[in-house]
Design a protein around this motif. Structure first.
Motif, PDB file in Angstrom:
ATOM      1  N   HIS A 155       0.644  -0.953   0.233  1.00 25.54           N
ATOM      2  CA  HIS A 155      -0.221  -0.142   0.135  1.00 25.54           C
ATOM      3  C   HIS A 155       0.914   1.320   0.324  1.00 25.54           C
ATOM      4  O   HIS A 155       0.422   2.180   0.415  1.00 25.54           O
ATOM      5  CB  HIS A 155      -0.478   0.091   0.756  1.00 25.54           C
ATOM      6  N   GLY A 156       2.092   0.736  -0.570  1.00 29.43           N
ATOM      7  CA  GLY A 156       3.067   2.633  -0.631  1.00 29.43           C
ATOM      8  C   GLY A 156       3.450   2.902   0.368  1.00 29.43           C
ATOM      9  O   GLY A 156       4.362   3.425   0.470  1.00 29.43           O
ATOM     10  N   MET A 157       3.237   1.973   2.122  1.00 20.28           N
ATOM     11  CA  MET A 157       4.028   2.292   2.751  1.00 20.28           C
ATOM     12  C   MET A 157       5.404   1.687   3.352  1.00 20.28           C
ATOM     13  O   MET A 157       5.429   0.204   3.502  1.00 20.28           O
ATOM     14  CB  MET A 157       3.668   2.338   4.457  1.00 20.28           C
ATOM     15  N   ASP A 158       7.177   2.116   3.264  1.00 21.04           N
ATOM     16  CA  ASP A 158       8.187   1.559   3.027  1.00 21.04           C
ATOM     17  C   ASP A 158       8.661   2.240   3.945  1.00 21.04           C
ATOM     18  O   ASP A 158       9.627   2.516   4.248  1.00 21.04           O
ATOM     19  CB  ASP A 158       9.072   1.662   2.176  1.00 21.04           C
ATOM     20  N   ASP A 159       7.940   2.231   4.984  1.00 19.38           N
ATOM     21  CA  ASP A 159       8.506   2.705   7.061  1.00 19.38           C
ATOM     22  C   ASP A 159       9.006   2.148   7.172  1.00 19.38           C
ATOM     23  O   ASP A 159       9.949   2.017   8.712  1.00 19.38           O
ATOM     24  CB  ASP A 159       8.023   4.223   7.247  1.00 19.38           C
ATOM     25  N   HIS A 160       8.840   0.422   7.544  1.00 16.32           N
ATOM     26  CA  HIS A 160       9.294  -0.418   8.242  1.00 16.32           C
ATOM     27  C   HIS A 160      10.716  -1.269   8.127  1.00 16.32           C
ATOM     28  O   HIS A 160      11.299  -0.716   7.244  1.00 16.32           O
ATOM     29  CB  HIS A 160       7.762  -1.249   8.609  1.00 16.32           C
ATOM     30  N   GLU A 161      11.564  -0.947   9.396  1.00 16.08           N
ATOM     31  CA  GLU A 161      12.669  -1.894   9.948  1.00 16.08           C
ATOM     32  C   GLU A 161      13.032  -2.410  10.320  1.00 16.08           C
ATOM     33  O   GLU A 161      12.239  -2.640  11.243  1.00 16.08           O
ATOM     34  CB  GLU A 161      13.841  -0.641  10.040  1.00 16.08           C
ATOM     35  N   LEU A 162      13.305  -3.975  10.118  1.00 21.31           N
ATOM     36  CA  LEU A 162      13.494  -5.292  10.700  1.00 21.31           C
ATOM     37  C   LEU A 162      14.308  -4.778  11.566  1.00 21.31           C
ATOM     38  O   LEU A 162      15.358  -5.431  11.083  1.00 21.31           O
ATOM     39  CB  LEU A 162      12.484  -6.473   9.949  1.00 21.31           C
ATOM     40  N   LEU A 163      13.993  -5.611  12.018  1.00 22.40           N
ATOM     41  CA  LEU A 163      15.020  -5.619  14.172  1.00 22.40           C
ATOM     42  C   LEU A 163      15.058  -7.520  14.357  1.00 22.40           C
ATOM     43  O   LEU A 163      14.310  -7.864  14.705  1.00 22.40           O
ATOM     44  CB  LEU A 163      15.439  -4.702  14.963  1.00 22.40           C
ATOM     45  N   ASP A 164      16.190  -7.737  13.992  1.00 29.03           N
ATOM     46  CA  ASP A 164      16.511  -8.818  14.952  1.00 29.03           C
ATOM     47  C   ASP A 164      17.032  -9.159  16.436  1.00 29.03           C
ATOM     48  O   ASP A 164      16.447  -7.868  16.647  1.00 29.03           O
ATOM     49  CB  ASP A 164      17.717  -9.781  14.540  1.00 29.03           C
ATOM     50  N   ARG A 165      17.224  -9.715  17.393  1.00 29.25           N
ATOM     51  CA  ARG A 165      17.428  -9.991  18.615  1.00 29.25           C
ATOM     52  C   ARG A 165      18.695  -8.969  18.840  1.00 29.25           C
ATOM     53  O   ARG A 165      18.947  -8.220  19.839  1.00 29.25           O
ATOM     54  CB  ARG A 165      17.651 -11.031  18.863  1.00 29.25           C
ATOM     55  N   GLU A 166      19.951  -8.816  18.416  1.00 29.61           N
ATOM     56  CA  GLU A 166      21.093  -8.100  18.524  1.00 29.61           C
ATOM     57  C   GLU A 166      20.309  -6.627  17.877  1.00 29.61           C
ATOM     58  O   GLU A 166      21.075  -5.555  18.487  1.00 29.61           O
ATOM     59  CB  GLU A 166      22.509  -8.585  17.549  1.00 29.61           C
ATOM     60  N   ALA A 167      19.696  -6.638  16.923  1.00 33.16           N
ATOM     61  CA  ALA A 167      19.135  -5.233  17.024  1.00 33.16           C
ATOM     62  C   ALA A 167      19.025  -4.086  17.100  1.00 33.16           C
ATOM     63  O   ALA A 167      18.968  -2.967  17.960  1.00 33.16           O
ATOM     64  CB  ALA A 167      18.515  -4.999  14.644  1.00 33.16           C
ATOM     65  N   ILE A 168      17.459  -5.353  18.038  1.00 28.42           N
ATOM     66  CA  ILE A 168      16.745  -4.238  18.937  1.00 28.42           C
ATOM     67  C   ILE A 168      17.483  -3.748  20.376  1.00 28.42           C
ATOM     68  O   ILE A 168      16.969  -2.894  21.027  1.00 28.42           O
ATOM     69  CB  ILE A 168      15.406  -5.428  19.419  1.00 28.42           C
ATOM     70  N   ARG A 169      18.810  -4.584  20.548  1.00 26.64           N
ATOM     71  CA  ARG A 169      19.125  -3.954  21.586  1.00 26.64           C
ATOM     72  C   ARG A 169      19.364  -3.071  21.340  1.00 26.64           C
ATOM     73  O   ARG A 169      19.762  -2.200  22.583  1.00 26.64           O
ATOM     74  CB  ARG A 169      20.274  -5.232  21.571  1.00 26.64           C
ATOM     75  N   GLN A 170      20.088  -2.095  20.694  1.00 26.11           N
ATOM     76  CA  GLN A 170      20.687  -1.069  19.944  1.00 26.11           C
ATOM     77  C   GLN A 170      19.705  -0.363  20.597  1.00 26.11           C
ATOM     78  O   GLN A 170      20.202   1.331  20.400  1.00 26.11           O
ATOM     79  CB  GLN A 170      21.064  -1.146  18.926  1.00 26.11           C
ATOM     80  N   GLY A 173      17.891  -1.553  25.626  1.00 25.17           N
ATOM     81  CA  GLY A 173      18.566  -2.298  27.303  1.00 25.17           C
ATOM     82  C   GLY A 173      17.951  -2.849  27.677  1.00 25.17           C
ATOM     83  O   GLY A 173      17.590  -3.089  29.264  1.00 25.17           O
ATOM     84  N   SER A 174      17.322  -4.062  26.833  1.00 16.32           N
ATOM     85  CA  SER A 174      16.636  -4.850  27.446  1.00 16.32           C
ATOM     86  C   SER A 174      16.889  -6.939  26.156  1.00 16.32           C
ATOM     87  O   SER A 174      16.765  -6.340  25.212  1.00 16.32           O
ATOM     88  CB  SER A 174      15.030  -4.714  27.565  1.00 16.32           C
ATOM     89  N   THR A 175      16.799  -7.769  27.320  1.00 17.25           N
ATOM     90  CA  THR A 175      17.358  -8.796  26.720  1.00 17.25           C
ATOM     91  C   THR A 175      16.190  -9.881  26.756  1.00 17.25           C
ATOM     92  O   THR A 175      16.189 -11.407  26.436  1.00 17.25           O
ATOM     93  CB  THR A 175      17.976  -9.693  27.582  1.00 17.25           C
TER      94      THR A 175
END
Length: 434
Positions: A155-170, A173-175
């Motif tokens: 639908h033309g919305m390309d603002d989403h960036e997927l994060l894996d387990r390591e990336a979300i820690r950036q 600050g939680s495990t």
């Protein structure tokens, strides 16, 4: 003024937002007879969005508010600008068809755009920040986020960036999280300062707001409509009803369409800049993707604002901190020693379908409600669509009004119990990861 719908004197609850608001209004009560082009019931996001859009187009607008500007959900919410409706775009398409899905998919970011536009145009000081994160606990949650990203791209919305387990820690600050997804078009802000700024913008364009003036009746005839309060009446060409969870029985036809549901929020003491940055290094807001979710963000003075939980029927829990603190400590065990300075509760209006409702009663009374916990952006969008209808463009209004609404099983008497049973089931699925 005291009213059964507004406990006490209608002043703000003891929230962090009320304590840190940057506009102090001198409220006016409605007394006597007043005339306007349009009368709006409710000075929250929906009502002020409709009123401000109309005032920008030269209409004489009067807003009638039972308590104070932003007294309800608009001034108590988590402060998160989250795109989309409660019901997913996939659910909407499956339930109402591809045409409806394409229509709604084309406007899911519009509400956020209105907020960003007005904050800049009217210089609203509300601590606006960009970016919100959907946090996933399980691999199944990640699959749901991947599917959401793909569907929104269609639908033309390309603002989403997927994060894996390591990336979300950036970012957090939680495990506890398996990953997540950033919506770069989302954000967060001080919700009460936003709605107070919108009220000031409306008044700068000639609009009038009467506070502490609960509506007692809405009437219409062939030539117009009116809103009556205890001490006055507004006569107008049309009335827009935007009372949402706090409308009560003022418009009996709407009372059974939505159910008030309370959610709770608390704010910690101010944290050091270093400690705050360790919690949320990129200063984005967060909500997880469970059915009974948690949501949190940092305030401008480095408090963690943490919310979650629901109580169907709109009652407040006996101890908000006791309810929320274990959830906060699960995500951030390093905050075990932190003082909680504020804790408050407020109601949103839930529709059974989790899709907001819009419609018209007779020829002169319009309404919008039922944002189901996603009201910050939805209310701004629906306010604009209400204004379009009043100005004669019924295209988007009629599309939403044509979506069938579903009554709550059990009616008004048993709807809270039914919904509570349903929430237990979904909470169990959350715990089991299924």
């Amino acid at each position: 003024m005291t009213s059964a719908s507004y406990p006490g004197d209608g002043s703000y609850p003891p929230s962090y937002y009320a304590a840190s608001r940057n506009i102090t209004r001198q409220p006016r009560m409605l007394e006597g007879e007043v005339e306007a082009d349009i009368c709006v019931v409710g000075a929250g996001y929906s009502g002020l969005s409709a009123a401000l859009h109309l005032a920008q187009n030269g209409f004489k607008v009067v807003v009638v508010e039972g308590a104070a500007v932003g007294w309800g959900a608009s001034g108590r919410n988590g402060g998160q600008i989250v795109n989309g409706l409660n019901a997913s775009l996939e659910t909407i398409t499956r339930r109402y068809g591809q045409k409806a899905g394409d229509f709604i998919g084309g406007l899911l970011q519009e509400g956020a755009g209105i907020i960003y536009d007005w904050v800049e145009r009217y210089a609203i000081q509300c601590d606006l920040k960009r970016g919100n994160i959907y946090a996933a606990y399980t691999a199944k949650h990640m699959q749901e986020l991947e599917a959401k990203q793909a569907l929104w791209r269609q639908h033309g919305m390309d603002d989403h960036e997927l994060l894996d387990r390591e990336a979300i820690r950036q970012h957090i600050g939680s495990t506890v999280y398996a990953g997540g997804m950033i919506d770069h078009s989302g954000g967060h802000m001080h919700p009460l300062n936003l709605v107070l700024g919108e009220a000031a913008a409306l008044e700068s364009l000639g609009g009038t707001i009467f506070e502490h003036s609960p509506a007692t009746a809405v009437k219409q005839n062939a030539s117009g409509a009116s809103v009556r309060t205890h001490h006055g009446r507004v006569s107008a060409k049309a009335v827009l009803v935007c009372g949402n969870a706090y409308l009560g029985d003022v418009v009996p036809e709407l009372a059974s369409r939505v159910m008030p549901v309370s959610t709770q929020v608390m704010a910690t003491e101010p944290l050091s800049a270093e400690r705050a940055k360790a919690l949320l290094p990129s200063d984005m807001c967060v909500e997880d993707v469970r059915y009974i979710l948690d949501y949190f963000r940092l305030s401008a003075d480095h408090r963690l604002i943490f919310g979650g939980g629901v109580v169907y029927g709109g009652t407040d829990p006996a101890d908000i901190v006791a309810k929320l603190r274990p959830n906060m400590n699960k995500v951030f065990p390093q905050l075990g020693d932190v003082r909680i300075d504020y804790a408050w509760s407020g109601n949103f209006a839930l529709s059974f379908s989790r899709v907001p409702q819009m419609g018209r009663l007779g020829g002169r009374v319009y309404f919008a409600h039922g944002y189901s916990g996603h009201g910050v952006t939805g209310s701004h969008l629906f306010g604009r669509i209400l204004s379009e209808a009043v100005r004669g463009d019924m295209t988007r209004f009629d599309t939403f009004a044509s979506l069938p609404w579903i009554p709550f099983p059990g009616g008004r008497m048993f709807r809270a119990q039914y919904s509570t049973l349903g929430s237990w089931w979904y909470a169990l699925k959350d715990r089991l990861g299924i």
